[in-house]
Scaffold this active site. Sequence first.
Site, mmCIF file in Angstrom:
data_model
loop_
_atom_site.group_PDB
_atom_site.id
_atom_site.type_symbol
_atom_site.label_atom_id
_atom_site.label_comp_id
_atom_site.label_asym_id
_atom_site.label_seq_id
_atom_site.Cartn_x
_atom_site.Cartn_y
_atom_site.Cartn_z
ATOM 1 N N GLN A 1 0.927 -1.137 0.002
ATOM 2 C CA GLN A 1 0.133 0.035 -0.026
ATOM 3 C C GLN A 1 0.983 1.478 -0.081
ATOM 4 O O GLN A 1 0.300 2.456 -0.001
ATOM 5 C CB GLN A 1 -1.052 -0.072 1.177
ATOM 6 C CG GLN A 1 -1.916 -0.969 1.294
ATOM 7 C CD GLN A 1 -2.640 -1.081 2.641
ATOM 8 O OE1 GLN A 1 -2.717 -2.266 3.331
ATOM 9 N NE2 GLN A 1 -3.402 -0.068 3.130
ATOM 10 N N PHE B 1 -5.930 -3.801 3.732
ATOM 11 C CA PHE B 1 -6.477 -3.570 5.062
ATOM 12 C C PHE B 1 -5.337 -3.029 5.951
ATOM 13 O O PHE B 1 -5.903 -2.839 7.219
ATOM 14 C CB PHE B 1 -7.264 -4.752 5.792
ATOM 15 C CG PHE B 1 -8.219 -5.473 4.672
ATOM 16 C CD1 PHE B 1 -9.137 -5.051 3.900
ATOM 17 C CD2 PHE B 1 -7.817 -6.898 4.385
ATOM 18 C CE1 PHE B 1 -10.038 -5.741 3.212
ATOM 19 C CE2 PHE B 1 -8.482 -7.735 3.391
ATOM 20 C CZ PHE B 1 -9.578 -6.913 2.970
ATOM 21 N N GLU C 1 0.705 -2.028 4.627
ATOM 22 C CA GLU C 1 1.349 -0.487 4.661
ATOM 23 C C GLU C 1 2.805 -0.439 4.989
ATOM 24 O O GLU C 1 3.471 0.117 4.354
ATOM 25 C CB GLU C 1 0.427 0.540 5.691
ATOM 26 C CG GLU C 1 0.885 1.693 5.743
ATOM 27 C CD GLU C 1 -0.186 2.671 6.510
ATOM 28 O OE1 GLU C 1 0.385 3.996 6.913
ATOM 29 O OE2 GLU C 1 -1.016 2.266 6.901
ATOM 30 N N ARG D 1 -4.156 7.396 17.441
ATOM 31 C CA ARG D 1 -5.378 7.410 16.735
ATOM 32 C C ARG D 1 -6.671 6.819 17.605
ATOM 33 O O ARG D 1 -7.927 7.431 17.564
ATOM 34 C CB ARG D 1 -5.422 6.546 15.410
ATOM 35 C CG ARG D 1 -6.626 6.680 14.539
ATOM 36 C CD ARG D 1 -6.570 7.739 13.736
ATOM 37 N NE ARG D 1 -7.813 8.129 12.879
ATOM 38 C CZ ARG D 1 -7.784 8.836 11.679
ATOM 39 N NH1 ARG D 1 -6.758 9.047 11.072
ATOM 40 N NH2 ARG D 1 -8.957 8.973 11.042
ATOM 41 N N THR E 1 -2.871 11.643 10.730
ATOM 42 C CA THR E 1 -2.499 12.697 11.814
ATOM 43 C C THR E 1 -1.015 13.265 11.523
ATOM 44 O O THR E 1 -0.697 14.203 12.231
ATOM 45 C CB THR E 1 -2.845 11.967 12.946
ATOM 46 O OG1 THR E 1 -2.394 10.671 12.917
ATOM 47 C CG2 THR E 1 -4.417 11.777 13.335
ATOM 48 N N ALA F 1 -5.539 5.615 5.655
ATOM 49 C CA ALA F 1 -6.263 6.438 6.367
ATOM 50 C C ALA F 1 -7.790 7.094 5.753
ATOM 51 O O ALA F 1 -7.993 8.311 5.713
ATOM 52 C CB ALA F 1 -5.556 7.947 6.612
ATOM 53 N N GLU G 1 -12.456 3.358 5.865
ATOM 54 C CA GLU G 1 -12.415 2.870 7.176
ATOM 55 C C GLU G 1 -13.769 3.260 7.985
ATOM 56 O O GLU G 1 -14.224 2.178 8.741
ATOM 57 C CB GLU G 1 -11.322 3.588 7.979
ATOM 58 C CG GLU G 1 -10.006 2.986 7.482
ATOM 59 C CD GLU G 1 -8.807 3.779 8.053
ATOM 60 O OE1 GLU G 1 -7.787 3.579 8.568
ATOM 61 O OE2 GLU G 1 -9.024 5.335 7.985
#
Length: 775
Positions: free
Chosen positions: A208, A239, A243, A321, A453, A522, A724
């Site tokens: 990702q 998912f 990442e 988060r 963030t 995100a 999400e």
Amino acid sequence: MNKHPTISRSTLHEPTRHDSGPKHVSGSAEYIDDMIEPAGTMHAYLALSTKPHAEIVAIDYAAVKAAPGVIGVLTAEDIPGENDVSPSHKHDEPIFAAGKVHFWGQPLFAVIAETRDQARRAAHLAKVKYKDLPFALDVRAAQAAGGQLVTEPLKLERGDVAAGFEKSPRRVKGSVTIGGQDHFYLEGQIAMAVPGEDEDVTVYSSTQHPSEVQLMVAHVLNSQQHAVTVNVRRMGGGFGGKETQGNLFAVVAAIAAKKWNRACKIRPDRDDDMTATGKRHDFVVDYDVGYDETGKIQAVDAVYGARAGFSSDLSGPVTDRALFHADNAYWYPAVRVRSEPLYTNTVSNTAFRGFGGPQGMMACERWIEDIAYDLGRDPLDIRKANFYGTDSENVTPYHQVVEDNVIHRVVDELEQSSDYQARRKAILEYNAGSAILKKGIALTPVKFGISFTATWYNQAGALVHIYKDGSIHLSHGGTEMGQGLYIKVAQVLADAFCVGLDAIKIMATSTGKVPNTSATAASSGSDLNGMAAWDAANQIKARLVTHAAKLYQCDEAAVEFVRGGVQAGEQFVEFAELIASAYLNRVQLSAAGFYQTPKIHWDRATGRGHPFYYFAYGASVSEVTIDTLTGEYVVDRVDILHDVGRSLNPAIDIGQVEGGFVQGMGWLTTEELVWDDKGQLRTKAPSTYKIPVASDVPPIFNVRLAEWSVNKEPTIGRSKAVGEPPFMLAMSVVEALSMAVASVADYKIAPRLDTPVTPERVLMGCERLKREARG
């Protein structure tokens, strides 16, 4: 020439099928393992540790090197650059363990062989001598061992918490354990590296975050990023599990490819994949909440302990988060929440859909539930009493003002359309007359902030070319993992140029086309990449307008893009004809687009800022039936109303809502991760780890988008993110199960079910409440 042609394909805001949909169902969609391998391709396989925490005394590779087909062995000593694939600044995640192992399944070395089977078999032949060290496997064990942190914790605070508790006539303290989750993508981790001349290497990675893979490969090879090209056409699911977790596999393939000057591919088995790669963080949240006789919360104090694993990975931002969503849709007059990302001797946990947000929300729904059972009220009443409002009751724990709140409308509309009140009354009557089977119903809200963030990730690039025949080439930094990002951005481009989708060629994501890309995560993929593509289109359109005005002798204000072409004053010109004439007149038909999210800022040191561009909202109603003798249950019906702003593609968005809910339901009910007392993950295959299947989908599953919603911020098409937020809608299943369990004690005791709420936990919960009710 003056007649407008009919465009048969849909564009923006229309329900358009996934661009790869027919390829998925026919099996013609090409994934990395489907690619034709270059001649002489080698295969790599990882050897994994069989201790959770130990010193490596010695490794004997003799049997490995002598095994059939083995070309060589890669160890930490063979890495030209840095032995690290950590995405954090701490550089604490070695490719191969050096001197010590920190979890069962940590890579020790890689075998390179002529075939995958030969590499896999040889990887088990090394003789490893260990010296055992103490280990801690979960949150409570880590806390008991001193609570070593893998990264810096965060505290969010607003208001006078002590005063809030002092004026609260009621108070509840407790803890909730929230389980982790494996990504269980259909396509596992995989990478293939092809060496080029000089320092060059091309990497095909199921990731990702292509730019991070590019950076990691460059660091490991001790080269520069310009020498590394990473290509990603599609993933078979991600998912969040791709990442950062793909870094390891990409660098191993790249090291081998450059060392032996041959292409190299690596693909672990499912059990090794699940053992060696990170998962959703499981949390234990300890809380103290003050409230009044109406159920209105006055003060919240909570600590969010998380099993981070052996290295930092993304545990800092994930636990941050969780705190950002400790409020869900509720306003707290006074609040103090703290994160505790704990070192454990388990695989380093990582990003997963929601990125800590779901865990933060589940905790606050627990104390909402506690308050409701204490006061003998419907939990929905307590939720409504605490919703964000206006004026002073709209400031989050991180001091951002909620300016776009629609949760009241969403919940009220769903409450009516699902006939919630009448159904709840009927369920109370049913439970009163049913000794064995019990029912439950719950309505839960979702408020989810959209943006990274880490502010610098809120940027994207795109590259758009128009060729002489009017066909359009689209590249951007987003990756396609089945979620429909590619088709949405193509729709943006088709809409901008007023052409059909058949004019757009969707290209694979490549660091050679668009540099410095952010992870597709995100929920920001459409927001960022759609706007970047739109920017590129507008640059080209401005040139075409100038050209058309000059060519057809009219003012630029009289040039308008319409379906199939351009209206230049009284003259309609087909798009392809306009492009051909633009080329002949030396008009640039290519542009690099760029977008950065406005308004956002965040100061972690002070816990203050405006980290989210906007919020997405939703609500769900779930109805369940449990068997109090066995704990088995079924989800009978689900109703969902979800806010995606003005949907870019309703067909894709509804699919995301449905899929997100079912995946969330799996996390909260069936997907249980179990480590044994030796530190080995035992739930590492479909035989031991239960994801939802088709039969788990509720037989009545009503999903609607809030068609009245339009994003107040100028996002692409005034849409809202959808990746999400729907995941958290599944919280209503847990709350409904809680009601059904609570019925065995006449709803007088809070059931306090930990997640996942497996049948075993339902059964044990029923038995515990019966005992407590008897006194």
